[in-house]
Motif scaffolding. Structure first.
Motif, PDB file in Angstrom:
ATOM      1  N   GLY A 128      62.094  60.321  58.079  1.00 35.90           N
ATOM      2  CA  GLY A 128      62.304  61.664  58.594  1.00 35.90           C
ATOM      3  C   GLY A 128      62.009  62.708  57.537  1.00 35.90           C
ATOM      4  N   PHE A 129      62.229  63.968  57.904  1.00 38.45           N
ATOM      5  CA  PHE A 129      61.972  65.088  57.005  1.00 38.45           C
ATOM      6  C   PHE A 129      63.167  66.028  56.996  1.00 38.45           C
ATOM      7  N   VAL A 130      63.379  66.676  55.850  1.00 40.84           N
ATOM      8  CA  VAL A 130      64.348  67.771  55.745  1.00 40.84           C
ATOM      9  C   VAL A 130      63.597  68.998  55.253  1.00 40.84           C
ATOM     10  N   GLU A 131      63.776  70.121  55.954  1.00 39.97           N
ATOM     11  CA  GLU A 131      63.128  71.359  55.547  1.00 39.97           C
ATOM     12  C   GLU A 131      64.178  72.441  55.339  1.00 39.97           C
ATOM     13  N   VAL A 132      63.978  73.283  54.331  1.00 39.47           N
ATOM     14  CA  VAL A 132      64.849  74.434  54.103  1.00 39.47           C
ATOM     15  C   VAL A 132      64.367  75.554  55.021  1.00 39.47           C
ATOM     16  N   ALA A 133      65.094  75.780  56.121  1.00 35.96           N
ATOM     17  CA  ALA A 133      64.684  76.781  57.101  1.00 35.96           C
ATOM     18  C   ALA A 133      65.244  78.157  56.793  1.00 35.96           C
ATOM     19  N   ARG A 134      66.381  78.202  56.076  1.00 33.92           N
ATOM     20  CA  ARG A 134      66.969  79.489  55.699  1.00 33.92           C
ATOM     21  C   ARG A 134      67.677  79.322  54.370  1.00 33.92           C
ATOM     22  N   ASN A 135      67.512  80.289  53.485  1.00 35.90           N
ATOM     23  CA  ASN A 135      68.147  80.239  52.172  1.00 35.90           C
ATOM     24  C   ASN A 135      68.354  81.670  51.696  1.00 35.90           C
ATOM     25  N   LYS A 136      69.592  82.138  51.735  1.00 38.68           N
ATOM     26  CA  LYS A 136      69.874  83.529  51.398  1.00 38.68           C
ATOM     27  C   LYS A 136      69.602  83.855  49.934  1.00 38.68           C
ATOM     28  N   ARG A 137      69.586  82.851  49.076  1.00 40.57           N
ATOM     29  CA  ARG A 137      69.421  83.135  47.651  1.00 40.57           C
ATOM     30  C   ARG A 137      68.119  82.588  47.076  1.00 40.57           C
ATOM     31  N   GLY A 138      67.166  82.246  47.923  1.00 42.18           N
ATOM     32  CA  GLY A 138      65.914  81.719  47.402  1.00 42.18           C
ATOM     33  C   GLY A 138      64.855  81.574  48.478  1.00 42.18           C
ATOM     34  N   GLU A 139      63.843  80.782  48.169  1.00 42.94           N
ATOM     35  CA  GLU A 139      62.724  80.601  49.078  1.00 42.94           C
ATOM     36  C   GLU A 139      63.061  79.586  50.162  1.00 42.94           C
ATOM     37  N   THR A 140      62.292  79.642  51.259  1.00 45.71           N
ATOM     38  CA  THR A 140      62.432  78.688  52.346  1.00 45.71           C
ATOM     39  C   THR A 140      61.136  77.901  52.496  1.00 45.71           C
ATOM     40  N   GLY A 141      61.178  76.862  53.312  1.00 49.81           N
ATOM     41  CA  GLY A 141      59.964  76.123  53.620  1.00 49.81           C
ATOM     42  C   GLY A 141      59.778  74.834  52.849  1.00 49.81           C
ATOM     43  N   GLY A 142      60.574  74.584  51.791  1.00 47.66           N
ATOM     44  CA  GLY A 142      60.424  73.329  51.067  1.00 47.66           C
ATOM     45  C   GLY A 142      60.778  72.141  51.939  1.00 47.66           C
ATOM     46  N   MET A 143      59.984  71.083  51.869  1.00 52.01           N
ATOM     47  CA  MET A 143      60.179  69.931  52.739  1.00 52.01           C
ATOM     48  C   MET A 143      60.255  68.639  51.932  1.00 52.01           C
ATOM     49  N   VAL A 144      61.151  67.730  52.346  1.00 52.47           N
ATOM     50  CA  VAL A 144      61.344  66.454  51.663  1.00 52.47           C
ATOM     51  C   VAL A 144      61.329  65.345  52.700  1.00 52.47           C
ATOM     52  N   GLU A 145      60.613  64.270  52.399  1.00 54.64           N
ATOM     53  CA  GLU A 145      60.608  63.103  53.288  1.00 54.64           C
ATOM     54  C   GLU A 145      61.689  62.121  52.828  1.00 54.64           C
ATOM     55  N   PHE A 146      62.386  61.505  53.795  1.00 53.21           N
ATOM     56  CA  PHE A 146      63.427  60.538  53.458  1.00 53.21           C
ATOM     57  C   PHE A 146      63.284  59.276  54.308  1.00 53.21           C
TER      58      PHE A 146
END
Length: 352
Positions: free
Chosen positions: A322-340
């Motif tokens: 599967g994948f995890v993506e940062v969809a919202r981050n009040k203190r930084g960038e979004t969009g980073g994705m990690v496969e697990f």
């Protein structure tokens, strides 16, 4: 002469119209205006005060904040090292996507690394499995820490067995079965005030939040359900951001299925999978609907979207991935994705 605007253009603003009720004849204009202001304050996302942000900046100035790991190294990097105390984090995704596994790894790794801390888990569906947590600790996390050179030796210098250490960690996880949002807040308040335990409560997991606050009513557009959600989240934020005992709160929520047949949704081409992944950075024919609505997105600090890999790679290559993506981050960038990779619901690890 200008042509009328196209009715097929995507909407940027959603408006909800309800039948108007005339004010009572004895209701003064001042009282009516005050009631309207009161209602508006309870059906809109709360703002963060400038003084609170200033205090956060002062508290962190000149020192590196202690952050809690997500258990996935690259995901930690995407959010600046992990979670902060006082943050409310959403872990969302379709059922059986690995969202609960991620939440369990976060809290269990935290307790394993900090023997002076304790955590609370609010089980709203009755699905908590203590043996699964035991297996995660005994078979994955504890051996991993030992392999990295970690030590959990007591005063006698002897290292505990993986199972004994796992059981001692679970002793510091308070699990409560709750079905109502008011009961959940009462349980948390009691845990925060508890003086019977030496360890400090600093992490809370709610699995799942949409069950607790009525996701179906929210998905249907109920104004009362939205008001209840916002009232609950405000009280939860007050507990989380306490100056004396801040909490990191992990909320598990659901991404619903695509809109039913007959609704205003584009049809799925026959050559595409029936359930596309919900990751915002990937192309898919129809978006999956968050169970708690768009307003909830503004009530959390970090939102992580978990997606199974089968829709992308097929049932064979995508199995247990599967994948995890940062969809919202009040203190930084979004969009980073990690496969697990998630094996048997227990072994959860990053795929490099």
């Amino acid at each position: 002469m200008r042509s009328p605007p196209s009715t097929s253009a995507p909407a940027h603003v959603d408006l909800l119209f309800t039948s108007a009720l005339p004010p009572h004849a004895t209701l003064s204009p001042d009282t009516l205006a005050r009631l309207r202001t009161l209602v508006a304050s309870h059906v809109s996302a709360p703002a963060t005060s400038g003084s609170y942000l200033l205090q956060q900046s002062r508290d962190r100035k000149g020192k590196r904040p202690q952050r809690f790991s997500t258990s996935l190294e690259d995901l930690d990097d995407h959010i600046g090292g992990g979670f902060d105390s006082g943050e409310i984090v959403e872990v969302t995704g379709p059922r059986r996507s690995g969202r609960t596994a991620l939440a369990l790894y976060i809290v269990l790794l935290h307790l394993l690394l900090h023997d002076d801390k304790r955590a609370a888990l609010l089980d709203t569906t009755g699905s908590f499995d203590a043996f699964r947590c035991l297996a995660i600790l005994r078979d994955v996390l504890v051996p991993k820490m030992y392999a990295l050179g970690g030590s959990f030796a007591g005063e006698d210098g002897a290292e505990p067995s993986a199972e004994d250490l796992a059981i001692s960690v679970l002793d510091r996880l308070a699990v409560s079965r709750v079905a109502k949002s008011g009961d959940a807040l009462d349980v948390l308040a009691a845990e925060v005030r508890s003086d019977e335990k030496d360890e400090v409560l600093d992490m809370v997991v709610v699995d799942s939040l949409d069950t607790l606050v009525g996701g179906e009513a929210l998905a249907s557009g109920s104004a009362q359900a939205n008001a209840n959600l916002i009232a609950f989240m405000r009280r939860l934020a007050t507990l989380a951001r306490s100056k004396s005992a801040p909490l990191t709160v992990i909320t598990v929520t659901s991404l619903g299925t695509p809109a039913a047949k007959g609704s205003h949704t584009a049809p799925i081409p026959p050559n595409l999978p029936q359930q596309p992944p919900p990751l915002s950075s990937l192309p898919h024919p129809i978006p999956l609907k968050p169970a708690l609505g768009s307003t909830f997105a503004y009530l959390v600090d970090i939102s992580l979207v978990v997606s199974p890999a089968e829709p992308l790679f097929g049932p064979d290559d995508g199995r247990d991935r599967g994948f995890v993506e940062v969809a919202r981050n009040k203190r930084g960038e979004t969009g980073g994705m990690v496969e697990f990779k998630l094996e048997k619901g227990v072994r959860f690890e990053q795929v490099d």
